[in-house]
Scaffold this motif. Structure first.
Motif, short mmCIF file in Angstrom:
data_model
loop_
_atom_site.label_atom_id
_atom_site.label_comp_id
_atom_site.label_asym_id
_atom_site.label_seq_id
_atom_site.Cartn_x
_atom_site.Cartn_y
_atom_site.Cartn_z
N ASP A 1 0.85 -1.19 0.00
CA ASP A 1 0.00 0.00 0.00
C ASP A 1 0.89 1.25 0.00
N ILE A 2 1.50 1.52 -1.15
CA ILE A 2 2.39 2.66 -1.31
C ILE A 2 1.87 3.52 -2.46
N PRO A 3 2.29 4.79 -2.56
CA PRO A 3 1.75 5.68 -3.60
C PRO A 3 1.85 5.10 -5.01
N GLU A 4 2.98 4.46 -5.34
CA GLU A 4 3.14 3.92 -6.69
C GLU A 4 2.03 2.93 -7.04
N ASN A 5 1.74 2.00 -6.13
CA ASN A 5 0.71 1.00 -6.42
C ASN A 5 -0.69 1.61 -6.40
N ARG A 6 -0.91 2.60 -5.56
CA ARG A 6 -2.21 3.28 -5.55
C ARG A 6 -2.49 3.94 -6.90
N ILE A 7 -1.46 4.59 -7.46
CA ILE A 7 -1.64 5.27 -8.74
C ILE A 7 -1.90 4.26 -9.86
N LEU A 8 -1.14 3.18 -9.88
CA LEU A 8 -1.35 2.18 -10.93
C LEU A 8 -2.72 1.53 -10.82
N ARG A 9 -3.16 1.24 -9.59
CA ARG A 9 -4.49 0.65 -9.42
C ARG A 9 -5.57 1.63 -9.90
N ALA A 10 -5.42 2.89 -9.56
CA ALA A 10 -6.42 3.89 -9.96
C ALA A 10 -6.48 4.01 -11.48
N ALA A 11 -5.33 3.94 -12.15
CA ALA A 11 -5.32 4.03 -13.61
C ALA A 11 -6.03 2.83 -14.23
N ALA A 12 -5.76 1.64 -13.71
CA ALA A 12 -6.44 0.44 -14.23
C ALA A 12 -7.94 0.54 -14.03
N GLU A 13 -8.38 0.99 -12.86
CA GLU A 13 -9.81 1.10 -12.60
C GLU A 13 -10.46 2.16 -13.47
N THR A 14 -9.73 3.25 -13.73
CA THR A 14 -10.26 4.29 -14.62
C THR A 14 -10.49 3.75 -16.02
N LEU A 15 -9.52 3.01 -16.53
CA LEU A 15 -9.64 2.45 -17.88
C LEU A 15 -10.77 1.43 -17.96
N LEU A 16 -10.98 0.68 -16.90
CA LEU A 16 -12.05 -0.31 -16.90
C LEU A 16 -13.43 0.34 -16.96
N ARG A 17 -13.52 1.61 -16.61
CA ARG A 17 -14.80 2.33 -16.69
C ARG A 17 -15.01 3.00 -18.04
N LEU A 18 -13.96 3.06 -18.86
CA LEU A 18 -14.07 3.79 -20.12
C LEU A 18 -14.87 3.02 -21.15
N PRO A 19 -15.63 3.72 -21.99
CA PRO A 19 -16.30 3.05 -23.10
C PRO A 19 -15.30 2.75 -24.21
N GLY A 20 -15.44 1.59 -24.82
CA GLY A 20 -14.62 1.28 -25.99
C GLY A 20 -13.33 0.54 -25.71
N VAL A 21 -13.10 0.08 -24.46
CA VAL A 21 -11.90 -0.71 -24.18
C VAL A 21 -12.12 -2.13 -24.70
N PRO A 22 -11.24 -2.66 -25.57
CA PRO A 22 -11.44 -4.01 -26.13
C PRO A 22 -11.48 -5.07 -25.04
N GLY A 23 -12.25 -6.13 -25.29
CA GLY A 23 -12.42 -7.19 -24.31
C GLY A 23 -11.12 -7.81 -23.82
N PRO A 24 -10.20 -8.23 -24.71
CA PRO A 24 -8.94 -8.82 -24.23
C PRO A 24 -8.13 -7.87 -23.36
N VAL A 25 -8.10 -6.61 -23.74
CA VAL A 25 -7.37 -5.62 -22.94
C VAL A 25 -8.06 -5.42 -21.60
N ARG A 26 -9.39 -5.39 -21.61
CA ARG A 26 -10.14 -5.23 -20.37
C ARG A 26 -9.86 -6.37 -19.39
N ARG A 27 -9.79 -7.58 -19.90
CA ARG A 27 -9.52 -8.73 -19.03
C ARG A 27 -8.12 -8.65 -18.42
N ARG A 28 -7.14 -8.22 -19.19
CA ARG A 28 -5.78 -8.10 -18.66
C ARG A 28 -5.69 -6.98 -17.64
N LEU A 29 -6.40 -5.89 -17.88
CA LEU A 29 -6.43 -4.80 -16.91
C LEU A 29 -7.06 -5.25 -15.59
#
Length: 427
Positions: free
Chosen positions: A184-212
């Motif tokens: 639970d350090i700033p680096e991991n918090r930022i990366l987790r937030a970016a992944a969660e943001t992308l998972l909310r975006l419209p138009g993310v391809p299915g394979p990429v969404r699963r890896r995220l």
């Protein structure tokens, strides 16, 4: 107004426009049109005076995709804004804005892998997922973080003031503080937030969404960020070197997905690039690296004043200094967009003349993202710079449709011109 009606077959819930293209007439009810106008996503959204139930939509410098809720209806609109610049070239520009020194060294190879996708959001999601995979390949980074909590056993040091204030000196529980080795350090918090943001975006391809989603699970021990709060601070170091490319790209994602910088009270989910900012970052970053090859130093947003009373502030995009780091030799401003007619605005020349006058320079450079316009040099009448020479204002046209190697060659030539080593006539 240059109006092109291509709304046939257009679903009002999914709207596609192109950066700085002519306005489109799109079928929208008033509630949806007002929501778009209030969101600030488009340059303009107004009712079509010639067609009832239609709105004229025109995109500005923002590109990407965003979901805009329509208040009081439970519906939302997905707006996709395609860039004029090819997506692969756009991500080449992004690589310079993230790490100019590395991008300059790599030359024609991009620093951000956008895959084979032609749309901004799928390419962005792919790029972030690849960076996350590279960062986490050797395991999730851990570090020490100070923890303050109530516990039944003593660990670390007792917070005496809190112990007395909360428990009147009784034990247990004990108010303690200690350094925990945790994910639970700033680096991991930022990366987790970016992944969660992308998972909310419209138009993310299915394979990429699963890896995220897989990467998000790996980062589950990092606390989620609070929406609207500033990003936690992190410092580059040897320990987090493998994280740094992913962190820089993640911060771009989180900055572009935040609705706090947009007018209105609507909560938006999406991501938008500002091409004005991206182009400016690319030009100043690439030119600063090119100038270093001549022993020159570039300073971004260098602060100066036009008047002797120091009341009129100026902040040119880039001021290039001599080897001593103190003597200005040139000033540069990046201009992404020309006027509607495609010509260079005269106001830009007036602004550059003010920069040159205040800095005592004989050369000023304006760099435009306008490949069809020719480069021009203007000799200013009645203006004398250093050494009794007149002031020359250069207008350069940068064609973003050319390849990375050609673009970098342009900046090397411009740096040579600034350094006084250019052998071209009139230099």
């Amino acid at each position: 107004m240059n109006l092109r009606d291509d709304s046939a077959g257009q679903d009002a819930a999914d709207i596609s426009v192109r950066e700085y293209a002519p306005a489109r007439s799109v079928p929208l009810d008033d509630a949806a049109g007002r929501a778009l106008a209030a969101s600030g996503v488009l340059e303009s959204a107004v009712p079509d005076p010639y067609r009832t139930g239609h709105w004229l939509l025109r995109a500005g410098s923002l590109v990407g995709a965003v979901r805009v809720p329509v208040p009081g209806t439970g519906r939302s609109l997905t707006v996709r804004i395609a860039p004029k610049t090819p997506v692969r070239r756009l991500f080449f520009l992004l690589g310079f804005s993230l790490d100019p020194a590395q991008a300059w060294r790599r030359g024609r190879d991009g620093t951000v892998d956008s895959g084979a996708y032609d749309d901004v959001v799928p390419a962005l999601a792919h790029a972030v997922e690849r960076q996350l995979d590279a960062a986490l390949r050797q395991g999730v980074l851990q570090g020490y973080r100070q923890v303050e909590e109530s516990a039944l056993v003593v660990r670390g040091r007792i917070r005496e003031a809190e112990q007395i204030r909360r428990h009147f000196g009784r034990t247990p529980p004990v108010e303690i503080a200690y350094d925990a080795y945790t994910a639970d350090i700033p680096e991991n918090r930022i990366l987790r937030a970016a992944a969660e943001t992308l998972l909310r975006l419209p138009g993310v391809p299915g394979p990429v969404r699963r890896r995220l989603a897989h990467h998000r699970v790996r980062l589950v021990d990092a606390e989620p960020l609070v929406r609207g709060h500033a990003l936690p601070a992190w410092q580059p170091s040897r320990l987090n070197a493998r994280y740094q490319p992913a962190l820089r790209l993640a911060e771009v994602i989180l900055a572009g997905s935040s609705p706090e910088h947009r007018p209105g009270e609507l909560r938006l989910d999406g991501f938008l690039f500002d091409m004005n900012v991206l182009f400016e970052d690319f030009v100043t970053g690439a030119l600063r690296e090119a100038a270093r090859e001549h022993g020159l130093t570039g300073r971004l947003q260098d602060r100066h004043h036009l008047d002797t009373a120091r009341r009129i502030r100026m902040r040119p995009d880039l001021v290039i200094h001599a080897a001593d780091g103190r003597t200005p030799v040139a000033v540069v401003d990046a201009k992404y967009k020309t006027e509607k007619s495609g010509v260079y605005p005269n106001a830009d020349l007036y602004q550059m003349l003010a920069y040159c006058t205040a800095l005592g320079l004989t050369e000023g450079h304006l760099v435009y993202a306008a490949g069809r316009e020719e480069a021009r040099v203007h000799e200013v009448r009645g203006a004398e710079g250093l050494g009794g020479r007149g002031i020359r204002l250069h207008q350069h046209a940068l064609d973003l449709d050319t390849g990375p190697a050609e673009l970098l060659t342009v900046f090397r030539g411009l740096a040579a011109l600034v350094a006084g080593t250019d052998s071209r006539p009139g230099s």
